[in-house]
Motif scaffolding. Structure first.
Motif, PDB file in Angstrom:
ATOM      1  N   LYS A  82       0.861  -1.182   0.000  1.00 46.60           N
ATOM      2  CA  LYS A  82       0.000   0.000   0.000  1.00 46.60           C
ATOM      3  C   LYS A  82       0.895   1.229   0.000  1.00 46.60           C
ATOM      4  CE  LYS A  82      -3.686  -2.370   2.368  1.00 46.60           C
ATOM      5  NZ  LYS A  82      -4.262  -2.666   3.655  1.00 46.60           N
ATOM      6  N   GLY A  83       0.603   2.141  -0.899  1.00 52.06           N
ATOM      7  CA  GLY A  83       1.410   3.339  -1.036  1.00 52.06           C
ATOM      8  C   GLY A  83       0.876   4.505  -0.243  1.00 52.06           C
ATOM      9  N   PRO A  84       1.606   5.622  -0.252  1.00 45.15           N
ATOM     10  CA  PRO A  84       1.226   6.792   0.549  1.00 45.15           C
ATOM     11  C   PRO A  84      -0.046   7.486   0.079  1.00 45.15           C
ATOM     12  CG  PRO A  84       3.156   7.267  -0.774  1.00 45.15           C
ATOM     13  CD  PRO A  84       2.867   5.812  -0.939  1.00 45.15           C
ATOM     14  N   SER A  85      -0.601   7.080  -1.044  1.00 46.30           N
ATOM     15  CA  SER A  85      -1.865   7.668  -1.485  1.00 46.30           C
ATOM     16  C   SER A  85      -3.062   6.769  -1.144  1.00 46.30           C
ATOM     17  CB  SER A  85      -1.823   7.933  -2.993  1.00 46.30           C
ATOM     18  OG  SER A  85      -1.657   6.710  -3.694  1.00 46.30           O
ATOM     19  N   ASN A  86      -2.809   5.618  -0.550  1.00 47.25           N
ATOM     20  CA  ASN A  86      -3.863   4.678  -0.194  1.00 47.25           C
ATOM     21  C   ASN A  86      -4.507   5.116   1.121  1.00 47.25           C
ATOM     22  OD1 ASN A  86      -4.920   2.246   1.273  1.00 47.25           O
ATOM     23  ND2 ASN A  86      -4.415   1.272  -0.675  1.00 47.25           N
ATOM     24  N   GLU A  87      -5.810   5.353   1.094  1.00 46.71           N
ATOM     25  CA  GLU A  87      -6.535   5.832   2.284  1.00 46.71           C
ATOM     26  C   GLU A  87      -6.432   4.865   3.458  1.00 46.71           C
ATOM     27  OE1 GLU A  87      -8.056   8.740   2.952  1.00 46.71           O
ATOM     28  OE2 GLU A  87      -7.294   9.475   1.035  1.00 46.71           O
ATOM     29  N   GLU A  88      -6.561   3.582   3.189  1.00 48.14           N
ATOM     30  CA  GLU A  88      -6.488   2.582   4.256  1.00 48.14           C
ATOM     31  C   GLU A  88      -5.101   2.602   4.912  1.00 48.14           C
ATOM     32  OE1 GLU A  88      -6.780  -2.272   4.756  1.00 48.14           O
ATOM     33  OE2 GLU A  88      -7.631  -1.345   2.969  1.00 48.14           O
ATOM     34  N   TYR A  89      -4.078   2.731   4.099  1.00 51.17           N
ATOM     35  CA  TYR A  89      -2.709   2.813   4.614  1.00 51.17           C
ATOM     36  C   TYR A  89      -2.531   4.048   5.489  1.00 51.17           C
ATOM     37  CZ  TYR A  89       2.347   3.568   4.589  1.00 51.17           C
ATOM     38  OH  TYR A  89       3.643   3.811   4.956  1.00 51.17           O
ATOM     39  N   LEU A  90      -3.030   5.179   5.017  1.00 48.54           N
ATOM     40  CA  LEU A  90      -2.914   6.423   5.779  1.00 48.54           C
ATOM     41  C   LEU A  90      -3.639   6.328   7.119  1.00 48.54           C
ATOM     42  CD1 LEU A  90      -3.302   9.031   2.898  1.00 48.54           C
ATOM     43  CD2 LEU A  90      -1.200   8.335   4.067  1.00 48.54           C
ATOM     44  N   GLU A  91      -4.792   5.668   7.139  1.00 43.16           N
ATOM     45  CA  GLU A  91      -5.523   5.461   8.387  1.00 43.16           C
ATOM     46  C   GLU A  91      -4.718   4.580   9.343  1.00 43.16           C
ATOM     47  OE1 GLU A  91      -9.463   3.940   7.644  1.00 43.16           O
ATOM     48  OE2 GLU A  91      -9.908   5.573   6.239  1.00 43.16           O
ATOM     49  N   THR A  92      -4.102   3.526   8.806  1.00 40.07           N
ATOM     50  CA  THR A  92      -3.291   2.622   9.626  1.00 40.07           C
ATOM     51  C   THR A  92      -2.117   3.366  10.250  1.00 40.07           C
ATOM     52  OG1 THR A  92      -3.885   0.733   8.238  1.00 40.07           O
ATOM     53  CG2 THR A  92      -1.907   0.499   9.586  1.00 40.07           C
ATOM     54  N   VAL A  93      -1.433   4.170   9.441  1.00 42.00           N
ATOM     55  CA  VAL A  93      -0.293   4.940   9.945  1.00 42.00           C
ATOM     56  C   VAL A  93      -0.753   5.933  11.011  1.00 42.00           C
ATOM     57  CG1 VAL A  93       1.469   6.643   9.315  1.00 42.00           C
ATOM     58  CG2 VAL A  93       1.122   4.629   7.888  1.00 42.00           C
ATOM     59  N   GLN A  94      -1.883   6.597  10.790  1.00 40.75           N
ATOM     60  CA  GLN A  94      -2.387   7.556  11.772  1.00 40.75           C
ATOM     61  C   GLN A  94      -2.751   6.863  13.082  1.00 40.75           C
ATOM     62  OE1 GLN A  94      -2.330  11.005  11.428  1.00 40.75           O
ATOM     63  NE2 GLN A  94      -2.633  10.770  13.632  1.00 40.75           N
ATOM     64  N   LYS A  95      -3.331   5.657  12.998  1.00 40.30           N
ATOM     65  CA  LYS A  95      -3.646   4.895  14.212  1.00 40.30           C
ATOM     66  C   LYS A  95      -2.372   4.540  14.974  1.00 40.30           C
ATOM     67  CE  LYS A  95      -7.913   2.789  12.572  1.00 40.30           C
ATOM     68  NZ  LYS A  95      -8.535   1.557  12.050  1.00 40.30           N
ATOM     69  N   ARG A  96      -1.330   4.169  14.226  1.00 41.22           N
ATOM     70  CA  ARG A  96      -0.048   3.851  14.873  1.00 41.22           C
ATOM     71  C   ARG A  96       0.530   5.079  15.565  1.00 41.22           C
ATOM     72  NH1 ARG A  96       2.358   0.567   9.706  1.00 41.22           N
ATOM     73  NH2 ARG A  96       1.262  -1.396  10.062  1.00 41.22           N
ATOM     74  N   ILE A  97       0.444   6.223  14.913  1.00 40.49           N
ATOM     75  CA  ILE A  97       0.947   7.468  15.504  1.00 40.49           C
ATOM     76  C   ILE A  97       0.164   7.801  16.769  1.00 40.49           C
ATOM     77  CG2 ILE A  97       1.100   9.977  15.156  1.00 40.49           C
ATOM     78  CD1 ILE A  97       1.800   9.354  12.200  1.00 40.49           C
ATOM     79  N   ASP A  98      -1.159   7.683  16.699  1.00 41.46           N
ATOM     80  CA  ASP A  98      -1.997   7.961  17.875  1.00 41.46           C
ATOM     81  C   ASP A  98      -1.658   7.013  19.024  1.00 41.46           C
ATOM     82  OD1 ASP A  98      -3.216   9.941  16.379  1.00 41.46           O
ATOM     83  OD2 ASP A  98      -4.984   8.725  15.884  1.00 41.46           O
ATOM     84  N   THR A  99      -1.459   5.736  18.707  1.00 42.65           N
ATOM     85  CA  THR A  99      -1.098   4.742  19.726  1.00 42.65           C
ATOM     86  C   THR A  99       0.249   5.076  20.346  1.00 42.65           C
ATOM     87  OG1 THR A  99      -2.356   3.032  18.571  1.00 42.65           O
ATOM     88  CG2 THR A  99      -0.693   2.282  20.142  1.00 42.65           C
ATOM     89  N   LEU A 100       1.225   5.443  19.513  1.00 42.44           N
ATOM     90  CA  LEU A 100       2.549   5.803  20.023  1.00 42.44           C
ATOM     91  C   LEU A 100       2.484   7.007  20.948  1.00 42.44           C
ATOM     92  CD1 LEU A 100       4.630   5.237  16.809  1.00 42.44           C
ATOM     93  CD2 LEU A 100       5.086   4.174  19.018  1.00 42.44           C
ATOM     94  N   ARG A 101       1.698   7.988  20.579  1.00 41.74           N
ATOM     95  CA  ARG A 101       1.569   9.187  21.422  1.00 41.74           C
ATOM     96  C   ARG A 101       0.874   8.853  22.737  1.00 41.74           C
ATOM     97  NH1 ARG A 101       0.770  13.388  16.617  1.00 41.74           N
ATOM     98  NH2 ARG A 101       2.977  13.858  16.374  1.00 41.74           N
ATOM     99  N   MET A 102      -0.063   7.919  22.690  1.00 40.30           N
ATOM    100  CA  MET A 102      -0.758   7.499  23.902  1.00 40.30           C
ATOM    101  C   MET A 102       0.192   6.694  24.806  1.00 40.30           C
ATOM    102  SD  MET A 102      -4.574   5.864  23.893  1.00 40.30           S
ATOM    103  CE  MET A 102      -4.017   4.295  23.302  1.00 40.30           C
ATOM    104  N   GLN A 103       1.012   5.828  24.218  1.00 35.42           N
ATOM    105  CA  GLN A 103       1.952   5.016  24.987  1.00 35.42           C
ATOM    106  C   GLN A 103       3.106   5.835  25.547  1.00 35.42           C
ATOM    107  OE1 GLN A 103       3.136   2.140  22.038  1.00 35.42           O
ATOM    108  NE2 GLN A 103       1.547   0.679  22.628  1.00 35.42           N
ATOM    109  N   ASN A 104       3.437   6.922  24.868  1.00 37.13           N
ATOM    110  CA  ASN A 104       4.568   7.769  25.255  1.00 37.13           C
ATOM    111  C   ASN A 104       4.068   9.180  25.522  1.00 37.13           C
ATOM    112  OD1 ASN A 104       6.986   5.881  24.592  1.00 37.13           O
ATOM    113  ND2 ASN A 104       5.670   5.775  22.786  1.00 37.13           N
ATOM    114  N   PRO A 105       3.316   9.388  26.622  1.00 36.86           N
ATOM    115  CA  PRO A 105       2.669  10.684  26.861  1.00 36.86           C
ATOM    116  C   PRO A 105       3.646  11.849  27.016  1.00 36.86           C
ATOM    117  CG  PRO A 105       2.456   9.274  28.785  1.00 36.86           C
ATOM    118  CD  PRO A 105       3.042   8.436  27.694  1.00 36.86           C
ATOM    119  N   GLY A 106       4.862  11.591  27.427  1.00 30.40           N
ATOM    120  CA  GLY A 106       5.834  12.659  27.580  1.00 30.40           C
ATOM    121  C   GLY A 106       6.374  13.176  26.254  1.00 30.40           C
TER     122      GLY A 106
END
Length: 185
Positions: A82-106
Protein backbone atom coordinates in the motif's frame (compact mmCIF):
# COMPACT_ATOMS: atom_id res chain seq x y z
CA UNK A 1 18.49 -21.85 -37.52
CA UNK A 2 21.93 -23.20 -36.70
CA UNK A 3 23.15 -19.62 -36.05
CA UNK A 4 20.36 -19.05 -33.56
CA UNK A 5 21.14 -22.21 -31.63
CA UNK A 6 24.87 -21.40 -31.49
CA UNK A 7 24.08 -17.84 -30.36
CA UNK A 8 21.72 -19.16 -27.68
CA UNK A 9 24.38 -21.54 -26.35
CA UNK A 10 27.00 -18.77 -26.32
CA UNK A 11 24.66 -16.44 -24.45
CA UNK A 12 23.78 -19.20 -21.98
CA UNK A 13 27.45 -19.93 -21.36
CA UNK A 14 28.32 -16.24 -20.89
CA UNK A 15 25.42 -15.75 -18.46
CA UNK A 16 26.43 -18.85 -16.47
CA UNK A 17 29.95 -17.43 -16.12
CA UNK A 18 28.70 -13.93 -15.17
CA UNK A 19 26.16 -15.22 -12.64
CA UNK A 20 28.69 -17.74 -11.28
CA UNK A 21 31.26 -14.99 -10.72
CA UNK A 22 28.61 -12.84 -9.05
CA UNK A 23 27.64 -15.68 -6.69
CA UNK A 24 31.27 -16.34 -5.77
CA UNK A 25 31.78 -12.62 -5.00
CA UNK A 26 28.62 -12.41 -2.87
CA UNK A 27 29.41 -15.67 -1.02
CA UNK A 28 33.04 -14.70 -0.47
CA UNK A 29 32.03 -11.22 0.67
CA UNK A 30 29.59 -12.66 3.19
CA UNK A 31 32.37 -14.74 4.77
CA UNK A 32 34.27 -11.60 5.81
CA UNK A 33 31.29 -10.32 7.81
CA UNK A 34 31.26 -10.88 11.59
CA UNK A 35 28.53 -13.54 11.34
CA UNK A 36 30.09 -15.07 8.20
CA UNK A 37 26.85 -14.59 6.27
CA UNK A 38 24.74 -16.51 8.79
CA UNK A 39 21.99 -15.13 10.96
CA UNK A 40 23.01 -13.85 14.38
CA UNK A 41 21.57 -16.17 17.02
CA UNK A 42 21.20 -14.96 20.61
CA UNK A 43 20.48 -17.43 23.42
CA UNK A 44 18.72 -15.64 26.25
CA UNK A 45 16.88 -17.16 29.21
CA UNK A 46 16.87 -20.58 27.58
CA UNK A 47 15.35 -19.34 24.32
CA UNK A 48 16.88 -18.85 20.90
CA UNK A 49 16.31 -15.51 19.15
CA UNK A 50 17.45 -14.30 15.75
CA UNK A 51 18.82 -10.77 16.00
CA UNK A 52 18.45 -10.30 12.23
CA UNK A 53 14.67 -10.70 12.32
CA UNK A 54 12.28 -8.23 13.90
CA UNK A 55 10.60 -9.39 17.11
CA UNK A 56 7.35 -8.22 18.64
CA UNK A 57 7.52 -6.60 22.07
CA UNK A 58 4.09 -5.69 23.43
CA UNK A 59 4.95 -4.87 27.04
CA UNK A 60 5.37 -1.19 27.84
CA UNK A 61 8.57 -2.00 29.74
CA UNK A 62 10.32 -2.84 26.44
CA UNK A 63 11.29 -0.85 23.38
CA UNK A 64 9.05 -1.49 20.41
CA UNK A 65 10.44 -2.04 16.93
CA UNK A 66 8.99 -1.28 13.54
CA UNK A 67 5.44 -2.40 12.90
CA UNK A 68 5.12 -5.54 10.81
CA UNK A 69 2.60 -6.06 8.05
CA UNK A 70 3.15 -9.84 8.40
CA UNK A 71 2.89 -10.05 12.21
CA UNK A 72 6.64 -10.79 12.48
CA UNK A 73 6.24 -14.10 10.64
CA UNK A 74 9.61 -14.81 9.02
CA UNK A 75 8.10 -17.56 6.86
CA UNK A 76 5.89 -15.07 5.08
CA UNK A 77 7.87 -11.86 4.92
CA UNK A 78 6.50 -9.06 2.79
CA UNK A 79 5.09 -5.59 2.77
CA UNK A 80 1.52 -4.42 2.61
CA UNK A 81 1.95 -3.10 -0.97
CA UNK A 82 0.00 0.00 0.00
CA UNK A 83 1.41 3.34 -1.04
CA UNK A 84 1.23 6.79 0.55
CA UNK A 85 -1.86 7.67 -1.49
CA UNK A 86 -3.86 4.68 -0.19
CA UNK A 87 -6.53 5.83 2.28
CA UNK A 88 -6.49 2.58 4.26
CA UNK A 89 -2.71 2.81 4.61
CA UNK A 90 -2.91 6.42 5.78
CA UNK A 91 -5.52 5.46 8.39
CA UNK A 92 -3.29 2.62 9.63
CA UNK A 93 -0.29 4.94 9.95
CA UNK A 94 -2.39 7.56 11.77
CA UNK A 95 -3.65 4.90 14.21
CA UNK A 96 -0.05 3.85 14.87
CA UNK A 97 0.95 7.47 15.50
CA UNK A 98 -2.00 7.96 17.87
CA UNK A 99 -1.10 4.74 19.73
CA UNK A 100 2.55 5.80 20.02
CA UNK A 101 1.57 9.19 21.42
CA UNK A 102 -0.76 7.50 23.90
CA UNK A 103 1.95 5.02 24.99
CA UNK A 104 4.57 7.77 25.25
CA UNK A 105 2.67 10.68 26.86
CA UNK A 106 5.83 12.66 27.58
CA UNK A 107 6.47 12.93 23.84
CA UNK A 108 3.16 14.38 22.62
CA UNK A 109 4.77 17.46 21.04
CA UNK A 110 7.69 15.52 19.53
CA UNK A 111 7.57 14.28 15.94
CA UNK A 112 7.11 10.50 15.78
CA UNK A 113 10.08 8.85 14.02
CA UNK A 114 8.90 7.43 10.72
CA UNK A 115 10.05 3.86 11.37
CA UNK A 116 7.83 3.59 14.45
CA UNK A 117 4.72 4.29 12.36
CA UNK A 118 5.49 2.53 9.07
CA UNK A 119 6.33 -1.11 8.38
CA UNK A 120 9.41 -2.05 6.38
CA UNK A 121 9.26 -3.75 2.98
CA UNK A 122 9.91 -7.18 4.50
CA UNK A 123 7.87 -6.58 7.66
CA UNK A 124 10.80 -7.99 9.64
CA UNK A 125 13.19 -5.08 10.17
CA UNK A 126 15.05 -5.71 13.46
CA UNK A 127 16.41 -2.17 13.81
CA UNK A 128 15.13 1.29 14.59
CA UNK A 129 16.92 4.61 14.49
CA UNK A 130 18.53 6.10 17.57
CA UNK A 131 15.77 8.73 17.47
CA UNK A 132 13.15 5.96 17.51
CA UNK A 133 14.70 4.50 20.65
CA UNK A 134 15.09 7.90 22.33
CA UNK A 135 11.42 8.63 21.57
CA UNK A 136 10.50 5.68 23.83
CA UNK A 137 13.08 6.38 26.58
CA UNK A 138 10.77 8.37 28.91
CA UNK A 139 8.18 5.59 28.96
CA UNK A 140 10.79 2.90 29.62
CA UNK A 141 12.43 4.95 32.42
CA UNK A 142 9.08 5.57 34.10
CA UNK A 143 7.84 1.97 33.86
CA UNK A 144 11.16 0.49 35.03
CA UNK A 145 11.68 3.17 37.68
CA UNK A 146 15.17 4.12 36.45
CA UNK A 147 16.52 7.47 35.35
CA UNK A 148 15.99 8.61 31.81
CA UNK A 149 19.72 9.31 31.67
CA UNK A 150 20.46 5.60 32.27
CA UNK A 151 18.12 4.65 29.44
CA UNK A 152 19.66 7.24 27.10
CA UNK A 153 23.16 5.97 27.93
CA UNK A 154 22.06 2.40 27.23
CA UNK A 155 20.65 3.49 23.86
CA UNK A 156 23.91 5.23 22.98
CA UNK A 157 25.91 2.09 23.91
CA UNK A 158 23.64 -0.09 21.76
CA UNK A 159 23.70 2.24 18.73
CA UNK A 160 25.56 0.75 15.78
CA UNK A 161 27.35 3.33 13.68
CA UNK A 162 27.31 3.20 9.85
CA UNK A 163 29.61 0.67 8.19
CA UNK A 164 32.99 2.35 7.66
CA UNK A 165 31.39 5.53 8.97
CA UNK A 166 29.77 6.06 5.56
CA UNK A 167 27.35 3.34 4.52
CA UNK A 168 23.87 3.48 5.98
CA UNK A 169 22.39 5.23 9.01
CA UNK A 170 23.08 4.68 12.70
CA UNK A 171 20.72 2.05 14.06
CA UNK A 172 19.72 0.19 17.19
CA UNK A 173 18.83 -3.51 17.22
CA UNK A 174 15.63 -3.69 19.28
CA UNK A 175 16.19 -7.26 20.52
CA UNK A 176 19.73 -6.51 21.74
CA UNK A 177 18.56 -3.25 23.31
CA UNK A 178 15.77 -5.00 25.22
CA UNK A 179 18.12 -7.74 26.44
CA UNK A 180 20.58 -5.07 27.63
CA UNK A 181 17.62 -3.30 29.27
CA UNK A 182 16.74 -6.46 31.22
CA UNK A 183 20.35 -6.72 32.36
CA UNK A 184 20.44 -3.08 33.50
CA UNK A 185 20.91 -2.79 37.24
Amino acid sequence: MKNHIVSAFRLTFVMLVVVGIYLVIVYGGSKVLPTEGNGEIINYKGQKFYANIGQEFKSEKYFHGRPSSVNYNAAGSGGSNKGPSNEEYLETVQKRIDTLRMQNPGMKDTKVPVELATASGSGLDPDISEEGALYQAKRIAKVRNVSEEQINNLIKKQTEKPFLGLLGPSKVNVLKLNIALDQLK
